[in-house]
Design a protein around this motif. Structure first.
Motif, PDB file in Angstrom:
ATOM      1  N   ASP A 314       8.660  33.517 132.077  1.00 38.45           N
ATOM      2  CA  ASP A 314       8.650  34.902 131.968  1.00 38.45           C
ATOM      3  C   ASP A 314       9.830  35.391 131.510  1.00 38.45           C
ATOM      4  O   ASP A 314       9.867  36.443 130.353  1.00 38.45           O
ATOM      5  CB  ASP A 314       8.060  35.690 133.070  1.00 38.45           C
ATOM      6  CG  ASP A 314       6.673  35.246 133.539  1.00 38.45           C
ATOM      7  OD1 ASP A 314       5.974  34.840 132.499  1.00 38.45           O
ATOM      8  OD2 ASP A 314       6.412  35.720 134.666  1.00 38.45           O
ATOM      9  N   ALA A 315      11.107  35.231 131.998  1.00 42.65           N
ATOM     10  CA  ALA A 315      12.571  35.599 131.653  1.00 42.65           C
ATOM     11  C   ALA A 315      12.699  35.003 130.226  1.00 42.65           C
ATOM     12  O   ALA A 315      13.190  35.835 129.441  1.00 42.65           O
ATOM     13  CB  ALA A 315      13.588  35.053 132.729  1.00 42.65           C
ATOM     14  N   GLU A 316      12.324  33.837 129.798  1.00 42.46           N
ATOM     15  CA  GLU A 316      12.334  33.277 128.433  1.00 42.46           C
ATOM     16  C   GLU A 316      11.808  34.110 127.545  1.00 42.46           C
ATOM     17  O   GLU A 316      12.241  34.593 126.322  1.00 42.46           O
ATOM     18  CB  GLU A 316      12.172  31.881 128.544  1.00 42.46           C
ATOM     19  CG  GLU A 316      12.617  31.127 127.192  1.00 42.46           C
ATOM     20  CD  GLU A 316      12.341  29.803 127.441  1.00 42.46           C
ATOM     21  OE1 GLU A 316      11.307  29.285 126.453  1.00 42.46           O
ATOM     22  OE2 GLU A 316      12.801  28.900 128.300  1.00 42.46           O
ATOM     23  N   GLN A 317      10.701  34.591 127.766  1.00 44.71           N
ATOM     24  CA  GLN A 317       9.728  35.328 126.754  1.00 44.71           C
ATOM     25  C   GLN A 317      10.351  36.626 126.612  1.00 44.71           C
ATOM     26  O   GLN A 317      10.258  37.236 125.595  1.00 44.71           O
ATOM     27  CB  GLN A 317       8.426  35.292 127.169  1.00 44.71           C
ATOM     28  CG  GLN A 317       7.613  33.974 127.340  1.00 44.71           C
ATOM     29  CD  GLN A 317       7.659  32.991 125.913  1.00 44.71           C
ATOM     30  OE1 GLN A 317       7.493  33.550 124.720  1.00 44.71           O
ATOM     31  NE2 GLN A 317       8.214  31.838 125.891  1.00 44.71           N
ATOM     32  N   GLU A 318      10.769  37.365 127.957  1.00 44.83           N
ATOM     33  CA  GLU A 318      11.382  38.576 127.722  1.00 44.83           C
ATOM     34  C   GLU A 318      12.678  38.552 126.879  1.00 44.83           C
ATOM     35  O   GLU A 318      13.026  39.630 126.284  1.00 44.83           O
ATOM     36  CB  GLU A 318      11.600  38.995 129.095  1.00 44.83           C
ATOM     37  CG  GLU A 318      12.247  40.583 129.153  1.00 44.83           C
ATOM     38  CD  GLU A 318      11.346  41.577 128.796  1.00 44.83           C
ATOM     39  OE1 GLU A 318      11.637  42.683 128.217  1.00 44.83           O
ATOM     40  OE2 GLU A 318       9.990  41.335 128.681  1.00 44.83           O
ATOM     41  N   GLN A 319      13.444  37.431 127.021  1.00 40.56           N
ATOM     42  CA  GLN A 319      14.609  37.405 126.140  1.00 40.56           C
ATOM     43  C   GLN A 319      14.188  37.398 124.866  1.00 40.56           C
ATOM     44  O   GLN A 319      14.961  37.945 124.074  1.00 40.56           O
ATOM     45  CB  GLN A 319      15.341  36.102 126.648  1.00 40.56           C
ATOM     46  CG  GLN A 319      16.516  35.791 125.876  1.00 40.56           C
ATOM     47  CD  GLN A 319      16.826  34.285 125.858  1.00 40.56           C
ATOM     48  OE1 GLN A 319      18.032  33.850 125.582  1.00 40.56           O
ATOM     49  NE2 GLN A 319      16.198  33.582 126.312  1.00 40.56           N
ATOM     50  N   LEU A 320      13.270  36.586 124.497  1.00 46.51           N
ATOM     51  CA  LEU A 320      12.846  36.387 123.093  1.00 46.51           C
ATOM     52  C   LEU A 320      12.359  37.863 122.319  1.00 46.51           C
ATOM     53  O   LEU A 320      12.801  38.190 121.401  1.00 46.51           O
ATOM     54  CB  LEU A 320      11.658  35.364 123.192  1.00 46.51           C
ATOM     55  CG  LEU A 320      10.976  35.247 121.610  1.00 46.51           C
ATOM     56  CD1 LEU A 320      12.056  34.820 120.680  1.00 46.51           C
ATOM     57  CD2 LEU A 320       9.912  34.370 121.768  1.00 46.51           C
ATOM     58  N   PHE A 321      11.681  38.435 123.273  1.00 48.59           N
ATOM     59  CA  PHE A 321      11.022  39.823 122.931  1.00 48.59           C
ATOM     60  C   PHE A 321      12.097  40.912 122.547  1.00 48.59           C
ATOM     61  O   PHE A 321      12.486  41.691 121.630  1.00 48.59           O
ATOM     62  CB  PHE A 321      10.206  40.235 123.726  1.00 48.59           C
ATOM     63  CG  PHE A 321       9.787  41.755 123.596  1.00 48.59           C
ATOM     64  CD1 PHE A 321       8.949  42.283 122.440  1.00 48.59           C
ATOM     65  CD2 PHE A 321      10.210  42.729 124.592  1.00 48.59           C
ATOM     66  CE1 PHE A 321       8.737  43.616 122.355  1.00 48.59           C
ATOM     67  CE2 PHE A 321       9.904  44.025 124.193  1.00 48.59           C
ATOM     68  CZ  PHE A 321       9.249  44.603 123.176  1.00 48.59           C
ATOM     69  N   ARG A 322      13.179  40.740 123.365  1.00 49.60           N
ATOM     70  CA  ARG A 322      14.334  41.708 123.403  1.00 49.60           C
ATOM     71  C   ARG A 322      15.150  41.223 122.004  1.00 49.60           C
ATOM     72  O   ARG A 322      15.584  42.296 121.465  1.00 49.60           O
ATOM     73  CB  ARG A 322      15.276  41.898 124.615  1.00 49.60           C
ATOM     74  CG  ARG A 322      14.472  42.570 125.766  1.00 49.60           C
ATOM     75  CD  ARG A 322      15.223  42.312 126.988  1.00 49.60           C
ATOM     76  NE  ARG A 322      14.604  43.009 128.189  1.00 49.60           N
ATOM     77  CZ  ARG A 322      14.642  44.158 128.283  1.00 49.60           C
ATOM     78  NH1 ARG A 322      15.249  45.072 127.699  1.00 49.60           N
ATOM     79  NH2 ARG A 322      13.857  44.718 129.426  1.00 49.60           N
ATOM     80  N   ARG A 323      15.338  40.123 121.710  1.00 49.09           N
ATOM     81  CA  ARG A 323      16.209  39.763 120.723  1.00 49.09           C
ATOM     82  C   ARG A 323      15.498  39.940 119.516  1.00 49.09           C
ATOM     83  O   ARG A 323      16.196  40.497 118.440  1.00 49.09           O
ATOM     84  CB  ARG A 323      16.637  38.267 120.799  1.00 49.09           C
ATOM     85  CG  ARG A 323      17.447  37.742 122.042  1.00 49.09           C
ATOM     86  CD  ARG A 323      18.816  38.601 121.999  1.00 49.09           C
ATOM     87  NE  ARG A 323      19.574  38.422 120.831  1.00 49.09           N
ATOM     88  CZ  ARG A 323      20.429  37.225 120.709  1.00 49.09           C
ATOM     89  NH1 ARG A 323      20.600  36.439 121.499  1.00 49.09           N
ATOM     90  NH2 ARG A 323      21.064  37.301 119.577  1.00 49.09           N
ATOM     91  N   VAL A 324      14.224  39.950 119.400  1.00 51.64           N
ATOM     92  CA  VAL A 324      13.485  40.287 118.066  1.00 51.64           C
ATOM     93  C   VAL A 324      13.545  41.794 118.050  1.00 51.64           C
ATOM     94  O   VAL A 324      13.712  42.122 116.917  1.00 51.64           O
ATOM     95  CB  VAL A 324      12.139  39.678 118.126  1.00 51.64           C
ATOM     96  CG1 VAL A 324      11.004  40.027 116.948  1.00 51.64           C
ATOM     97  CG2 VAL A 324      11.995  38.280 118.174  1.00 51.64           C
ATOM     98  N   ARG A 325      13.058  42.220 118.763  1.00 55.73           N
ATOM     99  CA  ARG A 325      13.064  43.934 118.975  1.00 55.73           C
ATOM    100  C   ARG A 325      14.462  44.506 118.480  1.00 55.73           C
ATOM    101  O   ARG A 325      14.381  45.602 117.597  1.00 55.73           O
ATOM    102  CB  ARG A 325      12.583  44.392 120.349  1.00 55.73           C
ATOM    103  CG  ARG A 325      12.461  45.876 120.240  1.00 55.73           C
ATOM    104  CD  ARG A 325      12.280  46.329 121.698  1.00 55.73           C
ATOM    105  NE  ARG A 325      11.922  48.039 121.560  1.00 55.73           N
ATOM    106  CZ  ARG A 325      12.161  48.889 122.493  1.00 55.73           C
ATOM    107  NH1 ARG A 325      12.271  48.037 123.950  1.00 55.73           N
ATOM    108  NH2 ARG A 325      12.225  50.120 122.714  1.00 55.73           N
TER     109      ARG A 325
END
Length: 332
Positions: A314-325
């Motif tokens: 979950d933390a890994e996917q949240e990191q990805l989302f924040r970097r893309v956004r």
């Protein structure tokens, strides 16, 4: 009663019975034909693995999110989530990689669910099976046997070198190998072009669907080999409706005409290349793409590193989302 009379009477009775026997034989024929087994019906063609995955996905995802889009003469499943905003910023079109579905738990599904909460529509597509990955036809390399010599056949001339026939055979085999190699290359190129045509048709349909929902901006996001096809689509088609490209953990498929190293840095739109620095293969491939981008003038290519977080998806996917956004909307 005379013998002649009795003989004539018997012949008349026999003649009167013959039509009845013929009718009975004819009546038995349809029954015999009906008893014959019917020819088996032809089997329907097997579904592609991606089609089976899409059917399974239809049973898991809410019907309201399912959209059937048309690409040429075939339809495909896409998952649509409108932005939770009265004034959406645009739409992200997400392209999964090989073996992944439109709701894949790594990158694809989390991104498509998270972006609507920050004012973006999301549309996740499904890609077809690649012809380039289909089994190759086997070629029998065993040379044909020489026909047996008939009796009385003359022996080779004395002035013919002992290895002349062997040299001819080797030269013929080399020519055959070269011809087979050329045919294999041409077949591979044809499959690559056919794969690109099918995938580009689906991306065209996805972009058109996003446009129908008043998307001011459209961003293409590819994951794995989906990043390769998204980049190639942007390079070859150059759709004016798509303003940005995001590649996540990009991979070049086997047996394709262009690789990402030569493709990604040459794109005409701002491109973000996100890779996991903790994975050696991803890091080395990303380094080659970065070096290629530095050789070009006015390149709009940028790399962003990610950290794989073991035991906390979950933390890994949240990191990805924040970097893309953050890259898509730097002012926020």
């Amino acid at each position: 009663m005379s013998t002649l009379y009795r003989t004539t009477l018997a012949m008349c009775c026999l003649a009167s019975l013959l039509p009845l026997g013929t009718q009975a034989a004819d009546a038995e024929k349809p029954e015999a034909a009906a008893e014959a087994p019917a020819a088996p019906a032809p089997r329907p063609p097997l579904l592609e693995r991606s089609q089976e995955d899409a059917q399974a996905l239809e049973r898991l995802v809410p019907k309201a999110e399912q959209q059937t889009l048309q690409a040429g003469n075939e339809s495909f499943l896409a998952l649509w989530k409108p932005a939770n905003d009265s004034d959406p910023q645009g739409a992200v079109v997400i392209v999964p990689g090989a073996g992944e579905t439109a709701d894949w738990p790594n990158a694809v599904g989390p991104l498509r669910r998270k972006f609507p909460d920050v004012g973006w529509h999301s549309l996740s597509v499904s890609l077809p099976d690649l012809l380039a990955d289909s089994p190759q036809a086997r070629v029998d390399a065993k040379p044909a046997e020489e026909p047996a010599k008939e009796k009385g056949e003359s022996a080779p001339a004395k002035d013919t070198p002992a290895d002349a026939n062997a040299n001819v055979a080797q030269a013929t085999a080399a020519d055959a190998d070269a011809a087979e190699s050329t045919d294999a290359v041409q077949a591979s190129e044809q499959k690559d072009e056919a794969d690109a045509e099918r995938i580009f048709a689906r991306l065209d349909a996805a972009v058109a669907y996003a446009q129908q929902h008043n998307s001011r901006s459209i961003v293409l996001i590819g994951h794995g080999s989906g990043a390769y096809w998204a980049a190639r689509y942007m390079s070859e088609k150059q759709p004016p409706q798509v303003q940005k490209l995001v590649m996540v953990a990009a991979q070049t498929p086997a047996r394709v005409e262009h690789d990402l190293e030569s493709l990604a840095p040459t794109l005409k739109v701002p491109t973000a290349d996100l890779y996991y620095v903790t994975r050696a293969a991803d890091r080395n491939a990303a380094q080659q793409r970065l070096q290629a981008s530095k050789r070009l003038k006015d390149s709009q290519y940028k790399q962003l590193s990610l950290m794989a977080i073991a035991g906390n998806k979950d933390a890994e996917q949240e990191q990805l989302f924040r970097r893309v956004r953050g890259w898509m909307s730097p002012q926020e």
